[in-house]
Design a protein around this motif. Structure first.
Motif, mmCIF file in Angstrom:
data_model
loop_
_atom_site.group_PDB
_atom_site.id
_atom_site.type_symbol
_atom_site.label_atom_id
_atom_site.label_comp_id
_atom_site.label_asym_id
_atom_site.label_seq_id
_atom_site.Cartn_x
_atom_site.Cartn_y
_atom_site.Cartn_z
ATOM 1 N N LEU A 245 -0.982 7.310 -0.405
ATOM 2 C CA LEU A 245 -0.884 5.932 0.079
ATOM 3 C C LEU A 245 0.079 5.779 1.250
ATOM 4 O O LEU A 245 0.093 4.738 1.907
ATOM 5 N N SER A 365 -3.345 11.025 -6.789
ATOM 6 C CA SER A 365 -3.720 10.718 -5.406
ATOM 7 C C SER A 365 -5.110 10.089 -5.351
ATOM 8 O O SER A 365 -5.346 9.148 -4.577
ATOM 9 N N GLY A 368 -4.790 6.473 -6.639
ATOM 10 C CA GLY A 368 -4.186 5.613 -5.637
ATOM 11 C C GLY A 368 -5.139 5.287 -4.508
ATOM 12 O O GLY A 368 -5.223 4.141 -4.053
ATOM 13 N N GLY A 369 -5.890 6.303 -4.051
ATOM 14 C CA GLY A 369 -6.840 6.072 -2.972
ATOM 15 C C GLY A 369 -7.952 5.119 -3.364
ATOM 16 O O GLY A 369 -8.347 4.249 -2.578
ATOM 17 N N ALA A 372 -6.483 1.539 -3.736
ATOM 18 C CA ALA A 372 -6.189 0.996 -2.411
ATOM 19 C C ALA A 372 -7.466 0.635 -1.672
ATOM 20 O O ALA A 372 -7.511 -0.369 -0.937
ATOM 21 N N GLY A 377 -3.016 -1.162 -0.263
ATOM 22 C CA GLY A 377 -1.980 -0.183 -0.553
ATOM 23 C C GLY A 377 -0.880 -0.762 -1.422
ATOM 24 O O GLY A 377 -0.346 -0.092 -2.314
ATOM 25 N N ALA A 380 -2.041 -0.907 -5.017
ATOM 26 C CA ALA A 380 -2.093 0.431 -5.605
ATOM 27 C C ALA A 380 -0.705 0.924 -5.991
ATOM 28 O O ALA A 380 -0.505 1.492 -7.080
ATOM 29 N N LEU A 381 0.281 0.711 -5.114
ATOM 30 C CA LEU A 381 1.633 1.171 -5.401
ATOM 31 C C LEU A 381 2.283 0.376 -6.533
ATOM 32 O O LEU A 381 2.848 0.943 -7.473
#
Length: 427
Positions: A245, A365, A368-369, A372, A377, A380-381
């Motif tokens: 991210l 990963s 998160g992708g 997002a 983003g 996601a974070l």
């Protein structure tokens, strides 16, 4: 006295020359491996100019560990760990030498490069669990956590220095020189382990094939403390791994400046090195369970806050804090695994830990992708960090032994906590 107990505990370096030599050898090997990864990425990119192929490099590393890891751990629990480690190190060195040969020969097909990377990873699937059994055999129990902290700080330092040095060597001598340096670095690791005494498993050896793997899995299912430690690590990596991210966050908030992106990538390692350097008071504690849970929670909270910040300096500070929390959690988790697992099962449990450490970040990963892509983003974070904290709270709430210094410290090694009735006997 206070400062001495705060700084990293270096007693293992003084009391065990064998551990000291092994640490130096493995550090040199990690440095060479980081350089090789830079060279492989560069070579694959120059040959294809495709992110699909560069992404396949990570897949080539991960698949052998996932496919063979538990069987490799069972093999480690059946034979002389020293001999297996030496054979694995020699195999990895040979793969690096072959990578140098193919680079000197011209422009081979990319699948050849990936096959050599996968072969090297397969040797590492054996070498990792074998090396994971060394520290409890070489150090007194009260120094195991300190030894793991020393491993961690040297590893983090090589994560910082390796890619940078790899870039310099790549610009000076090309990919073949990077591969040759890696092959030589495995020689240091081989020499360091060559001086070890024979290290057969203590206790009943693993059964052959799938039965030995199932025995290891039965231990993980029945031992609440070790199981909780691995679940905590899996939650931290799968639910909140932030690396994929960083480019999006950098583009959304910080002007897509590549210098900022580079600092984001380095900040986690800086936090890890700082936490390792100041780990003396933590590694002397006899209750790593609560420390591990707190470290993992700090990781999740810091990443959630990073998802909300718009100030780059505040963001860097939060990433340093996240890296510190992660390192504290890793050292404590490894201490739990190393001290709570009977030696006869340690190869298989270390193999499971290695698989979690390899597969978890890749899955994180991907998570998160995807989040997002569907949202943003920031979402996601923040969601990942909060989910990590909730998972850590759930593990702590459901595993009293991890919260209690008494249970974690006094539970007999090798006796699963609250093993279900009728569970198969472990090695």
């Amino acid at each position: 006295m206070g400062l001495t107990h705060t700084l990293i505990d270096v007693r293992p370096l003084r009391t065990s020359p064998v551990f000291r030599r092994l640490l130096i050898g493995r550090t040199a090997s990690v440095l060479g491996t980081m350089m090789t990864m830079v060279a492989v990425m560069y070579q694959v990119w120059q040959s294809t100019h495709s992110t699909v192929w560069t992404g396949a490099v990570g897949l080539a590393q991960a698949l052998p560990l996932i496919a063979f890891g538990l069987f490799a751990g069972s093999l480690v629990d059946r034979g002389d760990r020293r001999r297996l480690y030496l054979a694995s190190t020699a195999g990895q060195a040979a793969c690096s030498a072959l990578l140098a040969v193919q680079a000197l020969a011209g422009h081979p097909p990319v699948p050849v490069v990936l096959a050599l990377v996968a072969a090297q990873s397969a040797f590492g699937a054996v070498g990792g669990p074998a090396a994971g059994t060394f520290v409890p055999r070489l150090l007194a129990k009260d120094q195991v956590a300190a030894g793991l902290a020393l491993n961690q700080i040297f590893f983090q330092a090589m994560l910082l220095a390796g890619p940078a040095l790899g870039g310099l060597v790549l610009g000076w001598g090309g990919v073949s020189v990077c591969y040759l340096v890696d092959a030589v670095s495995f020689g240091f690791s081989f020499y360091a382990a060559f001086g070890l005494p024979p290290l057969p498993p203590e206790g009943e050896q693993s059964r052959a094939g799938l039965r030995g793997v199932l025995d290891g899995l039965a231990f993980l299912a029945g031992h609440r403390v070790v199981r909780g430690a691995l679940i905590t690590d899996l939650a931290a990596t799968v639910l909140s791994m932030p690396m994929s991210l960083f480019p999006l966050i950098n583009a959304e908030r910080f002007g897509d400046d590549p210098r900022t992106l580079g600092l984001f990538l380095s900040a986690l390692a800086v936090g890890g090195i700082a936490a390792s350097a100041l780990s003396g008071s933590l590694t002397r504690l006899t209750h790593p369970g609560p420390v591990m849970l707190c470290g993992a929670a700090v990781w999740g909270i810091a990443l959630a806050l990073f998802g909300l910040t718009t100030n780059p300096w505040a963001g860097l500070g939060l990433l340093v804090l996240a890296g510190a929390g992660d390192t504290v959690s890793v050292i404590s988790r490894s201490t739990i695994v190393q001290t709570r697992t009977p030696d006869a099962l340690l190869g298989r449990v270390t193999a499971a830990e290695q698989i979690v450490g390899q597969a978890g970040p890749n899955l994180g990963s991907l998570r998160g992708g995807l989040v997002a892509g569907w949202t943003s983003g920031t979402t996601a974070l923040v969601s990942g960090g909060l989910l990590c904290v909730l998972a850590v709270v759930a593990v702590g709430a459901s595993t009293a032994e991890l919260r209690s210094a008494k249970d974690t410290d006094s539970e007999p090694a090798g006796a699963p906590a609250a093993e279900p009735p009728g569970a198969p006997a472990t090695g």
